[in-house]
Design a protein around this motif. Sequence first.
Motif, mmCIF file in Angstrom:
data_model
loop_
_atom_site.group_PDB
_atom_site.id
_atom_site.type_symbol
_atom_site.label_atom_id
_atom_site.label_comp_id
_atom_site.label_asym_id
_atom_site.label_seq_id
_atom_site.Cartn_x
_atom_site.Cartn_y
_atom_site.Cartn_z
ATOM 1 N N ASN A 3 1.805 13.492 -38.529
ATOM 2 C CA ASN A 3 2.057 12.429 -39.499
ATOM 3 C C ASN A 3 1.830 12.899 -40.923
ATOM 4 O O ASN A 3 2.559 12.533 -41.837
ATOM 5 C CB ASN A 3 1.156 11.231 -39.212
ATOM 6 N N VAL A 4 0.775 13.726 -41.112
ATOM 7 C CA VAL A 4 0.499 14.262 -42.444
ATOM 8 C C VAL A 4 1.661 15.117 -42.920
ATOM 9 O O VAL A 4 2.130 15.022 -44.056
ATOM 10 C CB VAL A 4 -0.811 15.082 -42.437
ATOM 11 N N ARG A 5 2.153 15.983 -42.029
ATOM 12 C CA ARG A 5 3.268 16.848 -42.411
ATOM 13 C C ARG A 5 4.502 16.034 -42.743
ATOM 14 O O ARG A 5 5.214 16.302 -43.703
ATOM 15 C CB ARG A 5 3.565 17.826 -41.272
ATOM 16 N N GLU A 6 4.759 15.005 -41.910
ATOM 17 C CA GLU A 6 5.937 14.181 -42.143
ATOM 18 C C GLU A 6 5.836 13.444 -43.476
ATOM 19 O O GLU A 6 6.828 13.202 -44.142
ATOM 20 C CB GLU A 6 6.091 13.182 -40.994
ATOM 21 N N SER A 7 4.622 13.092 -43.894
ATOM 22 C CA SER A 7 4.472 12.352 -45.140
ATOM 23 C C SER A 7 4.534 13.261 -46.357
ATOM 24 O O SER A 7 4.893 12.819 -47.441
ATOM 25 C CB SER A 7 3.152 11.585 -45.139
ATOM 26 N N VAL A 8 4.185 14.544 -46.181
ATOM 27 C CA VAL A 8 4.141 15.477 -47.304
ATOM 28 C C VAL A 8 5.447 16.234 -47.488
ATOM 29 O O VAL A 8 5.913 16.432 -48.616
ATOM 30 C CB VAL A 8 2.971 16.475 -47.114
ATOM 31 N N GLY A 11 8.419 14.876 -49.822
ATOM 32 C CA GLY A 11 8.130 14.974 -51.253
ATOM 33 C C GLY A 11 8.188 16.405 -51.756
ATOM 34 O O GLY A 11 8.664 16.668 -52.865
ATOM 35 N N ASP A 52 8.321 5.758 -51.953
ATOM 36 C CA ASP A 52 7.077 5.848 -51.196
ATOM 37 C C ASP A 52 7.075 7.025 -50.240
ATOM 38 O O ASP A 52 6.047 7.685 -50.047
ATOM 39 C CB ASP A 52 6.832 4.541 -50.417
ATOM 40 N N TRP A 53 8.238 7.306 -49.630
ATOM 41 C CA TRP A 53 8.284 8.388 -48.648
ATOM 42 C C TRP A 53 8.084 9.770 -49.274
ATOM 43 O O TRP A 53 7.808 10.734 -48.565
ATOM 44 C CB TRP A 53 9.603 8.357 -47.871
ATOM 45 N N SER A 55 6.045 10.175 -52.238
ATOM 46 C CA SER A 55 4.901 10.185 -53.151
ATOM 47 C C SER A 55 3.805 11.159 -52.725
ATOM 48 O O SER A 55 3.202 11.834 -53.559
ATOM 49 C CB SER A 55 4.329 8.774 -53.288
ATOM 50 N N ALA A 56 3.532 11.252 -51.423
ATOM 51 C CA ALA A 56 2.469 12.153 -50.959
ATOM 52 C C ALA A 56 2.815 13.609 -51.263
ATOM 53 O O ALA A 56 1.972 14.380 -51.730
ATOM 54 C CB ALA A 56 2.234 11.963 -49.466
ATOM 55 N N GLY A 57 4.048 13.994 -50.994
ATOM 56 C CA GLY A 57 4.453 15.375 -51.260
ATOM 57 C C GLY A 57 4.517 15.693 -52.739
ATOM 58 O O GLY A 57 4.113 16.776 -53.169
#
Length: 334
Positions: A3-8, A11, A52-53, A55-57
């Motif tokens: 999940n972390v990888r998918e969120s980063v 971005g 939003d998708w 922002s983390a990256g």
Amino acid sequence: MVNVRESVLPGIGVLVVIGLAARALATVVPTSHLILAIVVGLLVGNLYGVPDWASAGVGTNKLWLEGGIVLMGASVALDRVVDAGPTILLLVIATVMTTILTVEVLARGAFGIRGKIGSLLAAGSSICGVSAVVATAGSIEADEDQIAYAAATVLLFDAVTLLAYPALGHLFGLSDKVFGVWAGLTMFSTGPVTAAGFAFSQAAGQWALLVKLTRNALIGLAAIAYALYYIRRSGGERGDAVPGGIGYLWHSFPKFVLGFLGLMLVANTGVLGGAQLASLEHAADWLFLLAFAGLGLDIRLDELRSTGLKPVLAVLVSLICVSTVCLLVLTTLF
């Protein structure tokens, strides 16, 4: 972890696309691809925003900046650092102290800026931009409105000096060393200093980084000094005394500076060959490209417009005075 990888990763993909676009533009626009990455990021961020998708990256841009700085340590000649060391250290200390005093006096005396905002402006202007604002705010218990006010002012000057400094450097015909040291001494945040330095030249970028990292190392001392000052003003009524003492100093210290110094020492032992050093320099350039794309995306023009006129004038007068004196001193020394 997935999940972390998918969120980063999405971005980071945005940063890569902006970086590639900046490199493509640099083939037709006579400007550094690093500056163009910030400009493209600024346009994208202000016209379309950051979804939003992504922002983390996009938020990883500070990690890329720190990584690029560490890798640039391999390209700095140790003998040059040793020769300039005492002079650079004295210039950094003198400039930081002068900037703090100038901003404090102007904020409180000339422009009537009360409370802790003047101190936050002084810390951000003298050491390392928003990072110094946040570190100092924690040590003097500033409220969120004061932090936002000071941070917005610093970001405004980051955006302006990023473009103005290279232009002025070329206009004045400054040497690589003079420009790099000047930018490292008087610009605010690490990202814009790095971008402006390398936009001017490779050698200027190395000098700008070296001087700026020396300034950054003072962040913990400044935060503790301000804490002691405000404790004394309040009659010692605060229960936290110094915010963590040595522990706070270590917590505030930018750790990537140690990586920069370590790689510089390793590279100067001759362990790394020419091809390896070139690869590290190339990798640093790509990391800076991602970092500056993210820096551009983070700049919000509507937030900069909300900054009041008084803090801007206080910092502007200080910047003009300090940078002018520094430039005169540097052209005499170097």
